[in-house]
Design a protein around this motif. Structure first.
Motif, short mmCIF file in Angstrom:
data_model
loop_
_atom_site.label_atom_id
_atom_site.label_comp_id
_atom_site.label_asym_id
_atom_site.label_seq_id
_atom_site.Cartn_x
_atom_site.Cartn_y
_atom_site.Cartn_z
N ASP A 46 23.96 -22.42 -1.48
CA ASP A 46 22.91 -21.21 -1.29
C ASP A 46 22.64 -20.80 -2.57
OD1 ASP A 46 21.58 -19.31 0.32
OD2 ASP A 46 23.10 -17.98 -0.28
N ASN A 48 21.44 -18.27 -3.90
CA ASN A 48 20.92 -16.96 -3.99
C ASN A 48 19.74 -16.74 -3.11
OD1 ASN A 48 21.75 -14.77 -5.10
ND2 ASN A 48 20.23 -14.51 -6.79
N GLU A 54 22.48 -17.52 4.14
CA GLU A 54 24.09 -17.64 3.77
C GLU A 54 24.87 -17.10 5.01
OE1 GLU A 54 27.13 -15.84 0.37
OE2 GLU A 54 25.22 -14.74 0.77
N LYS A 71 27.95 -20.21 -2.84
CA LYS A 71 26.81 -19.60 -3.42
C LYS A 71 26.51 -19.63 -4.72
CE LYS A 71 24.78 -14.64 -3.06
NZ LYS A 71 23.73 -15.22 -1.98
N THR A 73 25.02 -18.33 -8.19
CA THR A 73 24.20 -17.33 -8.83
C THR A 73 24.25 -17.65 -10.27
OG1 THR A 73 26.45 -16.49 -9.16
CG2 THR A 73 25.41 -15.72 -6.87
#
Length: 333
Positions: A46, A48, A54, A71, A73
């Motif tokens: 994912d 961000n 998400e 995730k 980031t």
């Protein structure tokens, strides 16, 4: 033997950013893959997202151990966007083969087994086939554009001439990916699939194309002309960085009508006759693709494709050279 040492056979890597409208369809198709679940992992990165991507992924995969969501980031080695996500997913993956599909793609249940059948000892990358969902005429013309390009790619692949890769339907060996240093060594590109494909080929690995109905994946189409222009701005970057033959074919197909009209001023040719012959050639290739891949719902689009091709090609050239930023998934490049 499906396992090699402690490694599983296949890792499916999916980069997703703001895909709340598409991601569940993609995950459903991946969950239906006809492949032993103990020998496959599906990793969603994912990127961000600032929508419900998400949350939807987490809800779908909570009771499916072969799925994992990470995730993303941070940036790795100066990478951005999809290339950054896929670089990090590759380090999480444990498979001997990395399979790539986009978050707006639905794959067929036999996708994995059919693509694996094209790998040989020296093969580093296998390219599949993608078309759009059959929803309206624009979608069908976009499908025809994909099939036409992939038919040309298939033809040149028979002579081992590399044209392009496809990040929405492609598989590479773990060995080939890390042999070139992965995306960290390749560096950032907005057309990360093409750079990965060419990097593997330049490293000396063989490439194959799985040109058959059984591996066709279905993409969500662009629904507006504005969306199409934004996508093509990004694609043109890949075309301009690609093999010289690809660039030449784009310029010729986009400018063929004015070229023929200009030539007719100095040479004794009939421009109308030449244009008709060109239409017959392009339409013949398009219908061949429809027949060979058995996509019979596209026969009308095949007959109209020449008009779309000469129009969109010229529009893409103008759009590419306009001084504007490339915007994709809410980010500027």
């Amino acid at each position: 033997m499906l396992q090699t040492g402690n490694r599983i056979k296949v890792s499916v890597l999916v980069a997703a950013r703001n895909e709340e409208n598409n991601i569940e369809r993609c995950l459903e198709s991946l969950n239906e893959l006809n492949f032993p679940k103990e020998n496959i992992e599906i990793i969603i990165g994912d990127d961000n997202s600032d929508d419900l991507t998400e949350e939807l992924v987490a809800r779908f995969i909570w009771d499916k151990p072969q799925f994992k969501c990470i995730k993303i980031t941070k940036q790795l080695a100066g990478l951005k966007g999809k290339a950054n996500v896929l670089a990090q997913l590759a380090h999480e993956a444990t498979g001997e083969y990395f399979f790539y599909c986009d978050a707006d793609i639905a794959v067929q249940p036999i996708w994995i087994t059919q693509m694996l059948a094209h790998f040989r000892r020296e093969t580093g990358v296998v390219i599949g086939v993608t078309r759009m969902k059959h929803v309206h005429l624009l979608a069908d013309l976009l499908s025809m554009e994909w099939l036409f390009a992939l038919t040309a790619t298939r033809f040149f692949s028979l002579f081992k001439i590399p044209i392009t890769g496809m990040g929405n339907n492609m598989a590479v060996t773990r060995e080939a990916y890390f042999a070139i240093g992965g995306y960290e060594k390749i560096g950032f590109s907005i057309v990360e699939d093409y750079t990965l494909f060419m990097g593997i080929v330049k490293q000396g690995f063989d490439f194959q194309m799985a040109y058959k109905r059984e591996v066709i994946s279905i993409s969500e189409p662009m629904n507006t002309f504005h969306e199409l222009l934004r996508q093509r701005k990004r694609w043109m970057q890949g075309v301009m960085d690609s093999y010289w033959l690809t660039r030449l074919s784009l310029f010729v197909s986009s400018l063929i009508v004015p070229i023929l009209l200009l030539i007719s001023i100095w040479l004794p040719i009939n421009p109308l006759s030449s244009i008709i012959q060109y239409y017959i050639l392009i339409t013949g290739i398009s219908l061949t693709a429809v027949l060979m891949l058995r996509q019979f719902d596209l026969w009308k689009a095949a007959l109209l494709f020449w008009f779309y091709m000469v129009s969109i090609g010229l529009i893409m050239l103008v759009n590419y050279y306009l001084p504007s930023k490339t915007i994709w998934k809410g980010r500027e490049y």
